[in-house]
Design a protein around this motif. Structure first.
Motif, PDB file in Angstrom:
ATOM      1  N   LEU A  47     100.657  87.092  -0.186  1.00  0.00           N
ATOM      2  CA  LEU A  47     100.761  88.388  -0.710  1.00  0.00           C
ATOM      3  C   LEU A  47     101.812  88.704  -1.365  1.00  0.00           C
ATOM      4  O   LEU A  47     102.494  89.246  -2.633  1.00  0.00           O
ATOM      5  CB  LEU A  47     100.111  89.168   0.062  1.00  0.00           C
ATOM      6  N   HIS A  48     103.019  88.129  -0.767  1.00  0.00           N
ATOM      7  CA  HIS A  48     104.406  88.190  -1.432  1.00  0.00           C
ATOM      8  C   HIS A  48     104.343  88.180  -2.345  1.00  0.00           C
ATOM      9  O   HIS A  48     105.075  88.605  -3.673  1.00  0.00           O
ATOM     10  CB  HIS A  48     105.655  87.886  -0.138  1.00  0.00           C
ATOM     11  N   LEU A  49     104.184  87.125  -2.813  1.00  0.00           N
ATOM     12  CA  LEU A  49     104.187  86.071  -3.765  1.00  0.00           C
ATOM     13  C   LEU A  49     103.622  86.577  -4.691  1.00  0.00           C
ATOM     14  O   LEU A  49     103.920  86.285  -6.391  1.00  0.00           O
ATOM     15  CB  LEU A  49     103.906  84.390  -3.779  1.00  0.00           C
ATOM     16  N   CYS A  50     101.798  87.411  -4.386  1.00  0.00           N
ATOM     17  CA  CYS A  50     101.017  87.794  -5.790  1.00  0.00           C
ATOM     18  C   CYS A  50     101.727  89.186  -5.893  1.00  0.00           C
ATOM     19  O   CYS A  50     101.616  89.613  -7.016  1.00  0.00           O
ATOM     20  CB  CYS A  50     100.182  88.433  -4.964  1.00  0.00           C
ATOM     21  N   GLY A  51     103.396  89.800  -5.306  1.00  0.00           N
ATOM     22  CA  GLY A  51     103.900  91.308  -5.192  1.00  0.00           C
ATOM     23  C   GLY A  51     104.468  90.990  -5.911  1.00  0.00           C
ATOM     24  O   GLY A  51     105.605  91.649  -6.103  1.00  0.00           O
ATOM     25  N   THR A  52     105.318  89.896  -6.073  1.00  0.00           N
ATOM     26  CA  THR A  52     106.776  89.622  -6.697  1.00  0.00           C
ATOM     27  C   THR A  52     106.505  89.146  -8.398  1.00  0.00           C
ATOM     28  O   THR A  52     106.724  89.111  -8.968  1.00  0.00           O
ATOM     29  CB  THR A  52     107.688  88.430  -5.882  1.00  0.00           C
ATOM     30  N   TYR A  53     105.456  88.203  -8.623  1.00  0.00           N
ATOM     31  CA  TYR A  53     105.300  87.003  -9.777  1.00  0.00           C
ATOM     32  C   TYR A  53     104.245  88.121 -10.776  1.00  0.00           C
ATOM     33  O   TYR A  53     103.468  89.485 -10.622  1.00  0.00           O
ATOM     34  CB  TYR A  53     104.034  86.315  -9.268  1.00  0.00           C
ATOM     35  N   GLU A  54     105.066  88.506 -11.885  1.00  0.00           N
ATOM     36  CA  GLU A  54     105.010  89.467 -12.936  1.00  0.00           C
ATOM     37  C   GLU A  54     103.394  89.128 -13.407  1.00  0.00           C
ATOM     38  O   GLU A  54     103.144  90.114 -13.769  1.00  0.00           O
ATOM     39  CB  GLU A  54     105.934  89.408 -13.646  1.00  0.00           C
ATOM     40  N   GLY A  55     102.842  88.158 -13.289  1.00  0.00           N
ATOM     41  CA  GLY A  55     101.363  87.184 -14.087  1.00  0.00           C
ATOM     42  C   GLY A  55     100.919  87.805 -12.647  1.00  0.00           C
ATOM     43  O   GLY A  55     100.587  88.020 -11.600  1.00  0.00           O
ATOM     44  N   ALA A  56      99.394  87.070 -13.030  1.00  0.00           N
ATOM     45  CA  ALA A  56      97.982  87.198 -11.986  1.00  0.00           C
ATOM     46  C   ALA A  56      98.157  85.912 -11.782  1.00  0.00           C
ATOM     47  O   ALA A  56      98.540  84.428 -11.846  1.00  0.00           O
ATOM     48  CB  ALA A  56      96.954  86.954 -13.205  1.00  0.00           C
ATOM     49  N   VAL A  57      97.780  86.062 -10.110  1.00  0.00           N
ATOM     50  CA  VAL A  57      97.221  85.174  -8.992  1.00  0.00           C
ATOM     51  C   VAL A  57      96.435  85.164  -8.625  1.00  0.00           C
ATOM     52  O   VAL A  57      95.199  85.951  -8.104  1.00  0.00           O
ATOM     53  CB  VAL A  57      98.261  85.208  -7.540  1.00  0.00           C
ATOM     54  N   HIS A  58      95.949  83.683  -8.480  1.00  0.00           N
ATOM     55  CA  HIS A  58      93.875  83.487  -8.153  1.00  0.00           C
ATOM     56  C   HIS A  58      93.944  84.119  -6.805  1.00  0.00           C
ATOM     57  O   HIS A  58      93.868  83.235  -5.653  1.00  0.00           O
ATOM     58  CB  HIS A  58      93.277  82.342  -8.398  1.00  0.00           C
ATOM     59  N   ILE A  59      94.222  85.109  -6.258  1.00  0.00           N
ATOM     60  CA  ILE A  59      94.217  85.349  -4.644  1.00  0.00           C
ATOM     61  C   ILE A  59      93.401  85.643  -4.096  1.00  0.00           C
ATOM     62  O   ILE A  59      93.195  84.865  -2.949  1.00  0.00           O
ATOM     63  CB  ILE A  59      94.902  87.286  -5.401  1.00  0.00           C
ATOM     64  N   GLY A  60      91.864  86.020  -4.783  1.00  0.00           N
ATOM     65  CA  GLY A  60      90.446  85.934  -3.979  1.00  0.00           C
ATOM     66  C   GLY A  60      90.104  84.808  -3.115  1.00  0.00           C
ATOM     67  O   GLY A  60      90.185  84.811  -2.002  1.00  0.00           O
ATOM     68  N   GLY A  61      90.944  83.477  -4.047  1.00  0.00           N
ATOM     69  CA  GLY A  61      89.940  82.292  -3.768  1.00  0.00           C
ATOM     70  C   GLY A  61      91.485  81.422  -3.113  1.00  0.00           C
ATOM     71  O   GLY A  61      90.989  80.936  -2.101  1.00  0.00           O
ATOM     72  N   ASP A  62      92.506  81.850  -3.429  1.00  0.00           N
ATOM     73  CA  ASP A  62      93.968  81.376  -2.663  1.00  0.00           C
ATOM     74  C   ASP A  62      93.401  82.103  -0.749  1.00  0.00           C
ATOM     75  O   ASP A  62      93.153  81.649   0.287  1.00  0.00           O
ATOM     76  CB  ASP A  62      95.734  81.943  -2.490  1.00  0.00           C
ATOM     77  N   LEU A  63      93.170  83.616  -1.007  1.00  0.00           N
ATOM     78  CA  LEU A  63      92.860  84.063   0.378  1.00  0.00           C
ATOM     79  C   LEU A  63      91.390  82.768   1.316  1.00  0.00           C
ATOM     80  O   LEU A  63      91.675  83.083   2.365  1.00  0.00           O
ATOM     81  CB  LEU A  63      92.622  85.294   0.773  1.00  0.00           C
TER      82      LEU A  63
END
Length: 296
Positions: free
Chosen positions: A29-45
């Motif tokens: 979540l911290h990386l997703c909140g600091t990176y300016e682009g999109a992160v595949h957060i749903g599948g990561d979690l």
């Protein structure tokens, strides 16, 4: 048999593994909140628990000796979950989390949106084209057989990519070649990028499809650390003759209520307020799981 030996990781208790998985989700979540682009957060979690138990309990790898021929090989077929794998590897000691955050997604970074073995030592296969990871893993397992090496090859797939014909060709080839040294984990979160599984592809009866190819089939709750550990501990010896698939029932976006099963969070980014909201939701989810466990 390989003459080079390698022990597995120091075995953690179920509670320690759960703590590591929680830390992994926080870092995601911290990386997703600091990176300016999109992160595949749903599948990561959804794969955080699986990758935690693999890197801290199941995989026989040594971060200080990444070329050891006795090491287990890991293939991330669902390459868009690379961030989760990077962080799991960092927590195991391959490199640092700060290094991931500092360079993720940048030109020439070792930490791309999909893993690249040329850029990042310790990654066994460059992946991202879905449906290709298991065929690669079959080749690696067959090579180990021919060389009389006793390591395992472990491949993590998304359930969506098992709609690809190349996956089932690999499934058939693995059993035909009696590759008991091959283990597939399926992240069965029942979602594709823009739809829920079953709306476009008929996956059912899903476990029976694998059984029809004569694989050993294990079905677990992919967020229950005890079940994941038990599945790994019960794997047949690498010199057995039937490959194993561990089908993990998971929730896309697991741990963050507004992301769970939400198609909008296949990939995205978090602003400062959303990051704090997500971290609070994660903490609340963990507290609820702890209370449920204590009352059981």
């Amino acid at each position: 048999m390989s003459e080079t030996t390698l022990t597995g990781p120091d075995r953690k208790t179920i509670g320690e593994l759960e703590d590591l998985a929680y830390e992994l989700r926080q870092k995601l979540l911290h990386l997703c909140g600091t990176y300016e682009g999109a992160v595949h957060i749903g599948g990561d979690l959804s794969v955080a628990d699986i990758l935690t138990v693999l890197f801290h309990h199941g995989l026989r790898v040594d971060p200080s000796d990444i070329a050891n021929p006795a090491r287990d090989r890991f293939v991330l077929s669902k390459g868009h979950a690379a961030v989760c794998m990077y962080i799991a590897m960092a927590m195991r000691g391959f490199f640092t989390y700060d290094e991931i955050v500092r360079t993720y997604g940048q030109l020439d970074s070792a930490y791309g949106m999909h893993p690249c073995k040329v850029q990042l030592p310790g990654v066994e296969c460059s992946t991202g084209s879905l449906g290709h990871g298991l065929p690669l893993a079959v080749g690696m397992a067959l090579s180990a057989r021919h060389r009389r090496e006793d390591h395992r090859v472990v491949c993590l797939l998304g359930d969506g990519e098992t709609g690809e014909g190349s996956v089932w060709e690999a499934v058939m080839a693995a059993r035909s070649n009696e590759l008991g040294n091959l283990v597939a984990f399926v992240d069965r979160n029942r979602q594709l990028m823009t739809s829920h599984a079953g709306e476009r592809v008929v996956f059912e009866p899903y476990p029976e499809k694998w059984r029809a190819f004569d694989w050993d089939v294990v079905e677990v709750d992919g967020h229950d650390m005890g079940q994941l550990v038990a599945a790994l501990d019960a794997l047949p010896a690498p010199d057995s003759h039937r490959p194993t698939v561990v089908i993990c029932e998971t929730v896309k976006g697991k741990g963050v209520d507004f992301m769970e099963r939400n198609l909008a969070w296949h990939a995205g980014s978090l602003g400062r307020e959303d990051l704090q909201k997500a971290l609070l939701a994660l903490e609340t989810s963990r507290g609820a799981a702890t209370r449920e466990k204590e009352s059981a």
